[in-house]
Design an enzyme around this catalytic site. Sequence first.
Site, short mmCIF file in Angstrom:
data_model
loop_
_atom_site.label_atom_id
_atom_site.label_comp_id
_atom_site.label_asym_id
_atom_site.label_seq_id
_atom_site.Cartn_x
_atom_site.Cartn_y
_atom_site.Cartn_z
N HIS A 238 0.84 -1.58 0.29
CA HIS A 238 -0.39 0.27 0.17
C HIS A 238 1.00 1.40 0.12
CE1 HIS A 238 -3.40 -2.57 1.31
NE2 HIS A 238 -3.20 -2.90 2.45
C1 BDR Z 1 -2.70 1.11 5.32
O1 BDR Z 1 -3.84 0.59 6.44
C2 BDR Z 1 -2.24 0.14 7.46
O2 BDR Z 1 -2.44 -0.79 7.88
C3 BDR Z 1 -1.16 0.25 6.41
O3 BDR Z 1 0.12 0.62 6.94
C4 BDR Z 1 -1.45 0.93 4.99
O4 BDR Z 1 -0.72 2.69 5.01
C5 BDR Z 1 -4.10 0.30 4.00
O5 BDR Z 1 -5.58 0.10 4.05
#
Ligand code: BDR
Length: 310
Positions: A238
């Site tokens: 992500h």
């Molecule tokens: C986002 O949520 C976090 O758990 C990850 O680091 C990322 O920034 C993804 O939904």
Amino acid sequence: MARTRLVIDTDPGVDDAVAILLALASDELDVLALTTVAGNVGVDKTTLNARRLVDLAGRPDVVVARGCAAPLASDLDEAGDVHGLDGLGDIAWPEPRTPESDEHAVDLIARLAAEAPLTIAAIGPLTNLALLQARYPGVEARVERVVIMGGASFAGNVTAAAEFNVWADPEAAARVLAGPWPITLMPLDLTHQATLGDDDLEYLRGLDTEVGRRTAAILEPYAAFHDQWYGNRDVIMHDAMTIYELLVPDAIEKQGAHVVVETGGAHTRGATVIDRRRGFASSPTRVGVSLDNPAFVAFVRERLARYPLG
Ligand code: BDR
Ligand code: CA
């Protein structure tokens, strides 16, 4: 070409760690600071993890400044099941040598923005940026660009409607997304196209570097989590989308859109309503839509191979 003056606002976080290591391997970016926020785990742990990461990258020049400990209007709900109880896969780390700054994250960002144009990569809940707006009215004009990982058009990952970073502090996200600054948003619809597989973890281990070994080690439990939730071990990168966008601007296809956040809602609190209709095609808010994963994987491999052997 001038280097991009960058602050990474973060809640490390396994995929935050990959994003940070990619940025710190890249000369095009002048990473001035990691500013921390409560999110995946509490802010004590995200700050500790940020210090661990700048040490790992051999970059004690990068300032680590602690930010907000709690969302604007709700309680923190951590994501230890995804990132480990310590936020970085629960592997052993040496005591960090890089100190924590005395300056609050928000004051630091404002000061850096006042000095020269600044870009912000926001890869945690948006609490710090909302506080920045409130504490420094007009600050948006001094920020060149905000690249955010957050939101989803079609399905969330904490609830059916909401993505973690927005869901963790919807009031903050609503304010940041409504602010007068150029925003590029990387929602789940995009980030789920960016994955590393077991062969990439093997590649990282084989680099024979501390960065390679530790990155593979923190990705291992993250892969197990993905297996349980998505039915395969491919890990979703992500947060790395923000850094990829800054370094390879044409790699991610984007669309103009109008984005608002649901702060009420019986079942949809924290949802992003992303309006991509043609009327918003030239909106300053851009939303990432698609990418070529093999090209992204090659990018990750090449950048992470830049760290020294040993
Ligand atoms: C986002 O949520 C976090 O758990 C990850 O680091 C990322 O920034 C993804 O939904
Ligand atoms: Ca994150």
